[in-house]
Design an enzyme around this catalytic site. Structure first.
Site, PDB file in Angstrom:
ATOM      1  N   HIS A 369      -2.605  -3.529 -15.867  1.00  0.00           N
ATOM      2  CA  HIS A 369      -3.906  -3.784 -16.684  1.00  0.00           C
ATOM      3  C   HIS A 369      -4.093  -5.315 -17.222  1.00  0.00           C
ATOM      4  O   HIS A 369      -4.692  -6.107 -17.341  1.00  0.00           O
ATOM      5  CB  HIS A 369      -3.887  -2.830 -18.038  1.00  0.00           C
ATOM      6  CG  HIS A 369      -4.035  -1.417 -17.472  1.00  0.00           C
ATOM      7  ND1 HIS A 369      -3.642  -0.584 -18.450  1.00  0.00           N
ATOM      8  CD2 HIS A 369      -4.321  -0.707 -16.399  1.00  0.00           C
ATOM      9  CE1 HIS A 369      -3.651   0.715 -18.137  1.00  0.00           C
ATOM     10  NE2 HIS A 369      -3.891   0.699 -16.821  1.00  0.00           N
ATOM     11  N   ARG A 476     -15.045  -6.086 -11.211  1.00  0.00           N
ATOM     12  CA  ARG A 476     -14.154  -4.720 -11.512  1.00  0.00           C
ATOM     13  C   ARG A 476     -14.817  -3.980 -12.512  1.00  0.00           C
ATOM     14  O   ARG A 476     -14.496  -4.652 -13.828  1.00  0.00           O
ATOM     15  CB  ARG A 476     -12.740  -5.333 -11.636  1.00  0.00           C
ATOM     16  CG  ARG A 476     -12.058  -5.977 -10.564  1.00  0.00           C
ATOM     17  CD  ARG A 476     -10.721  -6.300 -10.834  1.00  0.00           C
ATOM     18  NE  ARG A 476      -9.948  -7.496  -9.944  1.00  0.00           N
ATOM     19  CZ  ARG A 476      -9.994  -8.502  -9.997  1.00  0.00           C
ATOM     20  NH1 ARG A 476     -10.665  -9.128 -11.034  1.00  0.00           N
ATOM     21  NH2 ARG A 476      -9.359  -9.287  -8.916  1.00  0.00           N
ATOM     22  N   ARG A 512     -18.153  -2.933  -8.104  1.00  0.00           N
ATOM     23  CA  ARG A 512     -17.087  -1.999  -7.443  1.00  0.00           C
ATOM     24  C   ARG A 512     -17.076  -0.865  -8.617  1.00  0.00           C
ATOM     25  O   ARG A 512     -16.608  -1.002  -9.546  1.00  0.00           O
ATOM     26  CB  ARG A 512     -15.821  -2.409  -7.299  1.00  0.00           C
ATOM     27  CG  ARG A 512     -14.899  -1.410  -6.463  1.00  0.00           C
ATOM     28  CD  ARG A 512     -13.432  -2.007  -6.331  1.00  0.00           C
ATOM     29  NE  ARG A 512     -12.828  -2.561  -7.460  1.00  0.00           N
ATOM     30  CZ  ARG A 512     -11.571  -2.983  -7.604  1.00  0.00           C
ATOM     31  NH1 ARG A 512     -10.977  -3.533  -6.552  1.00  0.00           N
ATOM     32  NH2 ARG A 512     -11.222  -3.253  -8.688  1.00  0.00           N
ATOM     33  N   GLU A 611      -9.522  -0.549   2.371  1.00  0.00           N
ATOM     34  CA  GLU A 611      -8.326  -0.823   2.162  1.00  0.00           C
ATOM     35  C   GLU A 611      -7.093   0.175   2.690  1.00  0.00           C
ATOM     36  O   GLU A 611      -5.989  -0.181   2.375  1.00  0.00           O
ATOM     37  CB  GLU A 611      -8.271  -0.442   0.448  1.00  0.00           C
ATOM     38  CG  GLU A 611      -9.119  -1.390  -0.226  1.00  0.00           C
ATOM     39  CD  GLU A 611      -9.281  -0.789  -1.705  1.00  0.00           C
ATOM     40  OE1 GLU A 611      -8.546  -1.351  -2.898  1.00  0.00           O
ATOM     41  OE2 GLU A 611     -10.296  -0.058  -1.989  1.00  0.00           O
ATOM     42  N   ASN A 634      -5.294  -6.975  -0.689  1.00  0.00           N
ATOM     43  CA  ASN A 634      -3.999  -6.786  -1.330  1.00  0.00           C
ATOM     44  C   ASN A 634      -3.425  -5.286  -1.030  1.00  0.00           C
ATOM     45  O   ASN A 634      -2.321  -5.077  -0.750  1.00  0.00           O
ATOM     46  CB  ASN A 634      -4.253  -6.697  -2.863  1.00  0.00           C
ATOM     47  CG  ASN A 634      -4.483  -8.099  -3.322  1.00  0.00           C
ATOM     48  OD1 ASN A 634      -4.275  -8.941  -2.531  1.00  0.00           O
ATOM     49  ND2 ASN A 634      -5.288  -8.176  -4.423  1.00  0.00           N
ATOM     50  N   ASP A 635      -4.263  -4.260  -0.943  1.00  0.00           N
ATOM     51  CA  ASP A 635      -3.731  -2.722  -0.536  1.00  0.00           C
ATOM     52  C   ASP A 635      -3.572  -2.786   0.959  1.00  0.00           C
ATOM     53  O   ASP A 635      -2.689  -2.168   1.330  1.00  0.00           O
ATOM     54  CB  ASP A 635      -4.767  -1.722  -1.122  1.00  0.00           C
ATOM     55  CG  ASP A 635      -4.307  -1.098  -2.563  1.00  0.00           C
ATOM     56  OD1 ASP A 635      -3.017  -1.123  -2.710  1.00  0.00           O
ATOM     57  OD2 ASP A 635      -5.289  -0.793  -3.260  1.00  0.00           O
ATOM     58  N   ARG A 645       3.645  -3.842  -2.651  1.00  0.00           N
ATOM     59  CA  ARG A 645       3.551  -5.202  -3.103  1.00  0.00           C
ATOM     60  C   ARG A 645       4.327  -5.078  -4.501  1.00  0.00           C
ATOM     61  O   ARG A 645       4.244  -6.437  -4.956  1.00  0.00           O
ATOM     62  CB  ARG A 645       2.077  -5.657  -3.266  1.00  0.00           C
ATOM     63  CG  ARG A 645       1.152  -4.843  -4.007  1.00  0.00           C
ATOM     64  CD  ARG A 645      -0.270  -5.014  -3.712  1.00  0.00           C
ATOM     65  NE  ARG A 645      -1.299  -4.233  -4.571  1.00  0.00           N
ATOM     66  CZ  ARG A 645      -1.790  -4.666  -5.596  1.00  0.00           C
ATOM     67  NH1 ARG A 645      -2.161  -6.166  -5.828  1.00  0.00           N
ATOM     68  NH2 ARG A 645      -2.994  -3.949  -6.037  1.00  0.00           N
ATOM     69  N   CYS A 682     -11.778  -9.628   0.622  1.00  0.00           N
ATOM     70  CA  CYS A 682     -11.435  -9.923  -0.990  1.00  0.00           C
ATOM     71  C   CYS A 682     -10.065  -9.634  -1.186  1.00  0.00           C
ATOM     72  O   CYS A 682      -9.537  -8.694  -0.814  1.00  0.00           O
ATOM     73  CB  CYS A 682     -12.240  -8.885  -1.729  1.00  0.00           C
ATOM     74  SG  CYS A 682     -12.004  -8.922  -3.439  1.00  0.00           S
TER      75      CYS A 682
END
Length: 752
Positions: A369, A476, A512, A611, A634-635, A645, A682
C-alpha cells in the site's frame, strides 16, 4: 583471580550495582578503560578465568575490544566475521551458546593469538538492542563445565545493560569498534519501491525510546512501576477494543492479540524476573522486546511473525508509558523531511502528503500500500532497508537514491557532491522535458506513440497537464478502499470518480476496478491464509466471488460519468469466461441505471488487463469481444519468468528485453492487430526509456507510466528509429542471444 567456590552463586544484582558505579565514574572519553574494568568485574562475579567483549567494527566484522584472561596484545587485533567461530555464531543467530567443551563444538575456530587454548568451557551471549546486533559477551573457564541457568540469566542481564551503555556512548574510544554511534556515514542497500532521488533530513515515524536508567536502584519500586504501566496498557487496549467493535475483523484480531499479550502471565513473569536480577522496568521490557525481535529474524511462519510483531508493538507502547516518551516528542519536523519507518499504512502516509522528500522503510514491499501511495505522490521510496530505524536519528542528513535502492545516511562530502550532481542533472533534464511537453512522441521514422499516465489519487490529476500525458491509462481505484477502516459508500465513490473525470477535462481515463488481494488486503476484510497470495484469491476473482462489491463500484462509475464517456478495465483476467462474467455484471448495472432513469454514458469501453500468460492464448472470440486490452507488465513478467518480483535473488536475473519475453509480447500485439483490439502496455517498464523504445518497436503504440517518466520516454522516442530497433531485435533473436539489451544500448550510443 577469585577462587571458584564449590557452589557457584552469581548475584546479578550485585554485578549490576558494581556496573552502575563504573558508569557513574567520571571517565568521559575513556571508553577503553571502562571496558577493561567491566571485563575484570564480570570475570570476578562469574567466577571465570576469562571475560571478553567483542563489538562490531562494521556490519559484518566483530573485534575483540576488551578481555580479562586472554592475551592483552590480542585486543583490537583479533577479528571475526559474522558466523565465524563460536563468537560469530552467537552474533549471527542472536542466541546464546553454552558448552563445557568449546573445541568440540561445531563451528569452533581456534584463535592462537588470544592464548585461549587452555580454556574449555564457553558461554557467549549476544549484546543486542531491539534487533540491532552490537556485539558478543563471553566468559570462559579452564574446567569443563556447563554454566548453570542462573549464571546464563545473569550474563544476559549484563549484556542487556552493556547494549544500553553502548547506545548511550559509554564506550567511545579509538578505532572503528569504539567510534561514537549514530555519527558515522552509513550506506544501506534496499529495494526500489519508487524511483527518483532526493535528499533531506530524517523524520522518524516512531521516535526512538531511549532507556537512560538500565539498572534498578530499588527493585521493589521497579516492580510497582511495571505493574502500574502494564495496568495502564491493559486499560488502553480494552478501550481500543471497545471502540473497534463493529469494525473490521482484522483490526479486532490484532487488538485481541494485544490483549492476550498484555494479560500474558509468562510475559509479565519474565520481565519481573529480569527486574529481580537488577534491571529497571524499562530495561526489562526492552530485554524482552530484543529477544522477540531476535526470534522474529529466525521465524519463517507468517502467523508467528505477525504475533511477534504484535508483541513488539505492545512493548513499544509499554516503553512509552514507562519513560513518558510519547510519539509527540516536541521535535519539529524538518523543512525537507525524509520519512523513516519500519512499515507504514497508506492512510498514515497520506497524512504526510507531498511534504515528504522521500520514504525509507525497513520492511514493506514493492507492491505494498505504501509503495502505491508513494508512486501516486511521486515520492522516492526504498523498501527492505535493513537497520535504518536503528541507525537513523531525527535530523540526520540523508540521501535517498530510489533508482538504485540505495540510502546514504550521514553521507561524507564525496557522496554529497556526487549525489547533488545527480539531482542537478535530473533537474536540468526535467527542464528539457518541459520544452517538449506539448509535442507528440513521434519517432524519426514517423511513428507516433501515445503516452499516458498512471494515477490513483486526486492529487495525481494535476500531473495530467504538467507531464504532457494524453490521458490516464490506469486509475487505481483500490486506494480509496485501502485508506479506510470500513467499506466506502457508493455515493462517496461516485463523487470521487466524478471529480476525477472533471479534472481530466475530457481526456480518457481508464478506471481499473478493485484490485485487491495478494499484498493489498483491505483493513475490513478477513485476510486469507494463502501459501502464495500472488497466485491466489485476488482482483477479478474477488470481484466475481463477491459480486455485491463489484456491482456497487460499477454503479458508482456509471453515475460518476453522468452521460460522459466511460472506460472500465477488469484486473487479473486469466481466462475468457472471467471477462464474460464481469462484462455481464456491467450489462446488468447499465440495465438497472436505465430503469432508474439515470443518465447512461455517452460511450462505454470495457476492457481487461492481460497479466497472466494464459490470457494471451484465449480464443479469438475473446479478442473480438473485448473492447481493449492493457498488458500489466509487472505481474505478467513475474509469471512469465516464474520469478517473484519481491525476491531480490531472482527478480534481477530476468530482463524485460529478453528475446523470449519480447517474442511473447509481439505475439499478443499480432493477435490484437488481427482482431482490431486496442492494446496498451502499463507498468514500470513502460516508464523506462530504453524498454519503452523496444516495446514501441514491436508494435505497442500506447504506453502508460508514472507522470515523471513521460518526459524522459518522450525525449528518447523522438530521437529513435523504431524500424532500426525492430531490426536489431530480430537480428539478436536470429543469433540466439538471450537479451537484446547490449545491441540496443550500442544503438542508443550512436544517436547524435
Amino acid at each position: 583471580m577469585t577462587e571458584q567456590p564449590t557452589e557457584i552463586k552469581t548475584d546479578s544484582r550485585q554485578m549490576l550495582a558494581r556496573l552502575r558505579e563504573i558508569m557513574a565514574e567520571n571517565t568521559a572519553g575513556q571508553g577503553q578503560a571502562r571496558l577493561d574494568t567491566i571485563t575484570k568485574l564480570i570475570a570476578e562475579e562469574m567466577y571465570s578465568q576469562v571475560c571478553s567483549i567483542y563489538l562490531f567494527r562494521d556490519e559484518d566484522t566483530l573485534e575483540l575490544c576488551a578481555t580479562e584472561g586472554l592475551k592483552a596484545d590480542s585486543v583490537h587485533q583479533t577479528r571475526l566475521k559474522m558466523g565465524e567461530g563460536l563468537v560469530g555464531l552467537v552474533a549471527r543467530k542472536g542466541q546464546r551458546i553454552n558448552t563445557p567443551d568449546a573445541p568440540s563444538e561445531r563451528g569452533f575456530r581456534f584463535m592462537p593469538e588470544t592464548g585461549e587454548e587452555i580454556y574449555s568451557s564457553f558461554l557467549g551471549v549476544p549484546i543486542q538492542r531491539l534487533g540491532e546486533k552490537l556485539g558478543v559477551l563471553v566468559v570462559q573457564t579452564k574446567d569443563a563445565r556447563e554454566f548453570a541457568d542462573e549464571e546464563v540469566d545473569a550474563l544476559e542481564v549484563v549484556a542487556m545493560v552493556l547494549a544500553e551503555m553502548t547506545e548511550l556512548g559509554a564506550f567511545i574510544g579509538e578505532g572503528a569498534a569504539l567510534s561514537a554511534r549514530h555519527t558515522q556515514p552509513v550506506l544501506l542497500r534496499g529495494t526500489t519501491g519508487q524511483e527518483g532521488a532526493a535528499q533531506g533530513h530524517v523524520w522518524l515515524h516512531e521516535p526512538r525510546v531511549v532507556v537512560t536508567n538500565p539498572i534498578a536502584e530499588d527493585p521493589h519500586r521497579e516492580f510497582e512501576r511495571l505493574n502500574e504501566a502494564v495496568e495502564e496498557l491493559r486499560v488502553g487496549v480494552d478501550k481500543m477494543l471497545a471502540g473497534a467493535r463493529g469494525g473490521g475483523k482484522e483490526q479486532l484480531d490484532v487488538l485481541e492479540a494485544y490483549r492476550m499479550f498484555a494479560n500474558s502471565k509468562g510475559w509479565m513473569s519474565r520481565m519481573e524476573q529480569d527486574i529481580g536480577r537488577g534491571l529497571s522496568a524499562e530495561a526489562a521490557v526492552e530485554k524482552e522486546q530484543s529477544t522477540a525481535r531476535a526470534r522474529m529474524q529466525q521465524v519463517t511462519d507468517p502467523y508467528l511473525r505477525e504475533r511477534l510483531h504484535d508483541l513488539d508493538d505492545l512493548s513499544n507502547r509499554l516503553l512509552r508509558i514507562l519513560t513518558g516518551q510519547g510519539l509527540d516528542t516536541g521535535a519539529e519536523m524538518p523543512a525537507d523531511p525524509v520519512l523513516i519507518a519500519r512499515n507504514i499504512g497508506p492512510a498514515e502516509l497520506l497524512d504526510y502528503g507531498r511534504s515528504l522528500k522521500a520514504i525509507v522503510l525497513e520492511e514493506g514491499s514493492v507492491g505494498s500500500h505504501a509503495a502505491i501511495v508513494a508512486r501516486a505522490l511521486a515520492i522516492p521510496l526504498v523498501v527492505h532497508a535493513s537497520r535504518v530505524t536503528t541507525e537513523a536519528l531525527n535530523g540526520d542528513h540523508i540521501m535517498v537514491d530510489g533508482d538504485q535502492g540505495v540510502v546514504h545516511l550521514r553521507p561524507d562530502d564525496t557522496v554529497v557532491t556526487a549525489f547533488r550532481d545527480k539531482i542537478a542533472m535530473q533537474a536540468q533534464a526535467q527542464e528539457r522535458y518541459a520544452s517538449i511537453r506539448d509535442k507528440t512522441a513521434e519517432t524519426r521514422d514517423g511513428q507516433t506513440v501515445g503516452l499516458h499516465m498512471n494515477a490513483g489519487l486526486m492529487a495525481d490529476l494535476p500531473s495530467l497537464e504538467g507531464s504532457g500525458a494524453e490521458g490516464v491509462g490506469l486509475f487505481r481505484t483500490e486506494l480509496q478502499f485501502l485508506v479506510r477502516n470500513q467499506m466506502p459508500r457508493r455515493s462517496e465513490l461516485s463523487a470521487l470518480y466524478s471529480r476525477v473525470l472533471d479534472a481530466a477535462q475530457g481526456k480518457r481515463v481508464v478506471f481499473r476496478t478493485l484490485d485487491i488481494g495478494s499484498d493489498k488486503v483491505l483493513p475490513y476484510m478477513k485476510p486469507n491464509d494463502e501459501p502464495n497470495p500472488a497466485l491466489g484469491w485476488r482482483a477479478i476473482r474477488v470481484g466475481l466471488d463477491k459480486p455485491g462489491i463489484m456491482r456497487m463500484q460499477l454503479q458508482a462509475l456509471l453515475r460518476a460519468a453522468n452521460g460522459r464517456p466511460l472506460t472500465v478495465m477488469f484486473p487479473f483476467v486469466a481466462q475468457f469466461e472471467e471477462y464474460r462474467a464481469a462484462r455481464a455484471e456491467m450489462d446488468k448495472a447499465l440495465a438497472r441505471e436505465k430503469v432508474l432513469g439515470h443518465a447512461l454514458p455517452e460511450h462505454i469501453e470495457v476492457g481487461a488487463m492481460l497479466e497472466t500468460p494464459s490470457l494471451a492464448f484465449a480464443p479469438d472470440k475473446f479478442f473480438d469481444e473485448v473492447d481493449f486490452l492493457s498488458i500489466g507488465g509487472n505481474d505478467l513478467k513475474q509469471f512469465f519468468f516464474a520469478a517473484d518480483r519481491e525476491n531480490e535473488r531472482v527478480r534481477r536475473r530476468y530482463d524485460t528485453l529478453n528475446v523470449s519475453f519480447l517474442t511473447f509480447l509481439e505475439g499478443i500485439v499480432k493477435r490484437c492487430d488481427a482482431s482490431g483490439t486496442a492494446l496498451s502496455f502499463c507498468g514500470e517498464d513502460a516508464g523506462r526509456p530504453l524498454e519503452a523504445a523496444c516495446l514501441a518497436a514491436i508494435g505497442l503504440r500506447t504506453l502508460s507510466m508514472r507522470p515523471a517518466s513521460i518526459g524522459p520516454v518522450k525525449s528518447l522516442l523522438r530521437r529513435v528509429d523504431l524500424g532500426k530497433i525492430k531490426e536489431l531485435i530480430e537480428a539478436a533473436a536470429e543469433r540466439g542471444e538471450q537479451s537484446v539489451r547490449p545491441a540496443i544500448v550500442e544503438y542508443m550510443r550512436s544517436l547524435s
